[in-house]
Write a protein that holds these residues in place. Sequence first.
Motif, PDB file in Angstrom:
ATOM      1  N   ASP A 246      18.439   4.106  13.763  1.00 49.40           N
ATOM      2  CA  ASP A 246      18.591   2.755  14.295  1.00 49.40           C
ATOM      3  C   ASP A 246      19.664   2.787  15.381  1.00 49.40           C
ATOM      4  N   ALA A 247      19.339   2.292  16.570  1.00 46.53           N
ATOM      5  CA  ALA A 247      20.296   2.290  17.674  1.00 46.53           C
ATOM      6  C   ALA A 247      21.512   1.417  17.385  1.00 46.53           C
ATOM      7  N   THR A 248      21.409   0.540  16.398  1.00 47.49           N
ATOM      8  CA  THR A 248      22.535  -0.328  16.049  1.00 47.49           C
ATOM      9  C   THR A 248      23.421   0.272  14.966  1.00 47.49           C
ATOM     10  N   ALA A 249      23.053   1.448  14.463  1.00 40.72           N
ATOM     11  CA  ALA A 249      23.846   2.118  13.416  1.00 40.72           C
ATOM     12  C   ALA A 249      23.661   3.621  13.586  1.00 40.72           C
ATOM     13  N   LEU A 250      24.216   4.176  14.653  1.00 39.62           N
ATOM     14  CA  LEU A 250      24.020   5.588  14.976  1.00 39.62           C
ATOM     15  C   LEU A 250      24.733   6.488  13.983  1.00 39.62           C
ATOM     16  N   ALA A 251      24.113   7.607  13.688  1.00 39.81           N
ATOM     17  CA  ALA A 251      24.701   8.590  12.777  1.00 39.81           C
ATOM     18  C   ALA A 251      25.657   9.501  13.544  1.00 39.81           C
ATOM     19  N   LEU A 252      26.625   8.887  14.215  1.00 40.76           N
ATOM     20  CA  LEU A 252      27.600   9.594  15.033  1.00 40.76           C
ATOM     21  C   LEU A 252      28.980   9.020  14.750  1.00 40.76           C
ATOM     22  N   ARG A 253      29.986   9.877  14.808  1.00 42.72           N
ATOM     23  CA  ARG A 253      31.344   9.421  14.576  1.00 42.72           C
ATOM     24  C   ARG A 253      31.853   8.640  15.787  1.00 42.72           C
ATOM     25  N   ASP A 254      32.975   7.957  15.612  1.00 42.81           N
ATOM     26  CA  ASP A 254      33.619   7.270  16.725  1.00 42.81           C
ATOM     27  C   ASP A 254      33.958   8.262  17.834  1.00 42.81           C
ATOM     28  N   ASP A 255      33.753   7.846  19.077  1.00 38.95           N
ATOM     29  CA  ASP A 255      34.082   8.666  20.250  1.00 38.95           C
ATOM     30  C   ASP A 255      33.417  10.042  20.199  1.00 38.95           C
ATOM     31  N   ALA A 256      32.194  10.079  19.715  1.00 35.87           N
ATOM     32  CA  ALA A 256      31.469  11.346  19.626  1.00 35.87           C
ATOM     33  C   ALA A 256      30.970  11.833  20.978  1.00 35.87           C
ATOM     34  N   ALA A 257      30.936  10.957  21.977  1.00 35.43           N
ATOM     35  CA  ALA A 257      30.341  11.307  23.261  1.00 35.43           C
ATOM     36  C   ALA A 257      31.233  10.853  24.406  1.00 35.43           C
ATOM     37  N   ASP A 258      30.923  11.376  25.586  1.00 33.38           N
ATOM     38  CA  ASP A 258      31.622  10.963  26.803  1.00 33.38           C
ATOM     39  C   ASP A 258      30.912   9.795  27.481  1.00 33.38           C
ATOM     40  N   GLY A 259      29.614   9.664  27.254  1.00 37.47           N
ATOM     41  CA  GLY A 259      28.867   8.592  27.871  1.00 37.47           C
ATOM     42  C   GLY A 259      27.622   8.258  27.078  1.00 37.47           C
ATOM     43  N   VAL A 260      27.187   7.011  27.221  1.00 37.88           N
ATOM     44  CA  VAL A 260      25.952   6.538  26.592  1.00 37.88           C
ATOM     45  C   VAL A 260      25.103   5.916  27.689  1.00 37.88           C
ATOM     46  N   VAL A 261      23.812   6.195  27.665  1.00 33.92           N
ATOM     47  CA  VAL A 261      22.900   5.568  28.608  1.00 33.92           C
ATOM     48  C   VAL A 261      21.600   5.253  27.891  1.00 33.92           C
ATOM     49  N   PHE A 262      21.094   4.027  28.078  1.00 35.01           N
ATOM     50  CA  PHE A 262      19.815   3.715  27.455  1.00 35.01           C
ATOM     51  C   PHE A 262      19.066   2.649  28.226  1.00 35.01           C
ATOM     52  N   ASP A 263      17.749   2.726  28.071  1.00 36.70           N
ATOM     53  CA  ASP A 263      16.798   1.827  28.708  1.00 36.70           C
ATOM     54  C   ASP A 263      16.349   0.845  27.635  1.00 36.70           C
ATOM     55  N   ALA A 264      16.802  -0.413  27.733  1.00 41.12           N
ATOM     56  CA  ALA A 264      16.525  -1.397  26.686  1.00 41.12           C
ATOM     57  C   ALA A 264      15.052  -1.795  26.690  1.00 41.12           C
ATOM     58  N   PRO A 265      14.536  -2.251  25.548  1.00 40.10           N
ATOM     59  CA  PRO A 265      13.143  -2.727  25.511  1.00 40.10           C
ATOM     60  C   PRO A 265      12.907  -3.822  26.545  1.00 40.10           C
ATOM     61  N   TYR A 266      11.768  -3.755  27.203  1.00 40.48           N
ATOM     62  CA  TYR A 266      11.456  -4.674  28.294  1.00 40.48           C
ATOM     63  C   TYR A 266      10.616  -5.841  27.781  1.00 40.48           C
ATOM     64  N   GLY A 267      11.258  -6.829  27.192  1.00 47.07           N
ATOM     65  CA  GLY A 267      10.572  -8.040  26.799  1.00 47.07           C
ATOM     66  C   GLY A 267       9.450  -7.828  25.814  1.00 47.07           C
ATOM     67  N   ARG A 268       9.526  -6.743  25.042  1.00 48.07           N
ATOM     68  CA  ARG A 268       8.479  -6.484  24.067  1.00 48.07           C
ATOM     69  C   ARG A 268       9.090  -6.409  22.675  1.00 48.07           C
ATOM     70  N   GLN A 269       8.271  -6.471  21.661  1.00 44.15           N
ATOM     71  CA  GLN A 269       8.736  -6.479  20.284  1.00 44.15           C
ATOM     72  C   GLN A 269       9.401  -5.156  19.931  1.00 44.15           C
ATOM     73  N   SER A 270      10.588  -5.216  19.397  1.00 45.77           N
ATOM     74  CA  SER A 270      11.268  -4.017  18.943  1.00 45.77           C
ATOM     75  C   SER A 270      10.524  -3.380  17.780  1.00 45.77           C
ATOM     76  N   LYS A 271      10.596  -2.040  17.744  1.00 45.65           N
ATOM     77  CA  LYS A 271       9.993  -1.330  16.624  1.00 45.65           C
ATOM     78  C   LYS A 271      10.846  -1.417  15.363  1.00 45.65           C
ATOM     79  N   ILE A 272      12.088  -1.909  15.510  1.00 43.86           N
ATOM     80  CA  ILE A 272      12.922  -2.150  14.332  1.00 43.86           C
ATOM     81  C   ILE A 272      12.718  -3.612  13.965  1.00 43.86           C
ATOM     82  N   ALA A 273      11.817  -3.864  13.047  1.00 46.55           N
ATOM     83  CA  ALA A 273      11.267  -5.204  12.845  1.00 46.55           C
ATOM     84  C   ALA A 273      12.322  -6.233  12.473  1.00 46.55           C
TER      85      ALA A 273
END
Length: 336
Positions: A246-273
């Motif tokens: 789940d993108a809202t509860a990543l299995a990563l520790r705090d500050d695990a990365a230098d950057g995050v980039v994502f393409d949000a859903p485009y006006g369509r129903q999320s697969k996380i119901a």
Amino acid sequence: MEFVGDEDRFAALEAGVAAATGIERVAPGLAVADAVDPERVRGLAYTRRALDLLGRTDADPRSARAVVEAASIGREGTVAVRARALRDSPAVSTSEVERECGSALVVRGFDVDLDDPDHTLRVLFADDTCLVGWVVAESVRDFSARRPTDRPFFQPGSMAPMDARAYANLAGAGPGTRLVDPMCGTGGVLIEAGLVGSDVVGNDAQAKMVRGARENLAHYLDGAGSPAAPATLGPSPGGFDVIRGDATALALRDDAADGVVFDAPYGRQSKIARHSLDDLVGDALAEAARVAPRGVLVADRSWRDAAVDAGWRVTDSFRRRVHRSLVRHVHVLDRA
């Protein structure tokens, strides 16, 4: 610096994050910089070339020749002169410019070799400005080798590799960094970040996408049968992993990365119901701020308020037209 496309502010920001300092736009398609890392220029999407500037002058052939005649050269070997008028520049005879500047170099002891020169002099015209300089770096324009439809795993709606590279660069991709895409889909952004040297971690809610992204990343970053020749970009490709979650509860520790980039859903129903689209993107932004200090969000609408509410500062934003029915909103984010 010679930009690609017609969005100079976007190109300058990408170059400034990834490869240069002190960038100043001076004419359509052209900028100057205080310093440039030639190896990093090779991985830029919206910069074509970087030049060692000899001079800036008026946009006419004789003025360009005068720059060559007066400049301190400090080079030996064979040369070629290439002139180009950018965008809607006033008419200028590029062949005349090449003859004038080439003859000035011959007078100064150079031999001309148009096929395989030791040095290439670029003479660039835009509006009433002419920049003259030696080519010191060129970006690797191999994006067509990674068209989404040619990847081992393809799904409609995949982002073009050139744009994916730019967004990865804006998020801080490069050697010695880790980049996370919490809604990675087929892995296009991760491929481009990996090719410029980042270790990459993908996450997606769908098992099919996780399997497909792993297949694509293995193809391009492991080099097995890859047409991308990642070694041509300088660094070795980064390592990769893809997890289902789940993108809202990543299995990563705090500050695990230098950057995050994502393409949000485009006006369509999320697969996380259980998430509405607003809740999904807002919570994903908050989670992204937990794992990295820098981010890039791409979407079909502005999510500025949601980003601010999630703990981000929106440092830049762009509206980039993809086609008649899609305009991408690009949000460049720093943790507040």
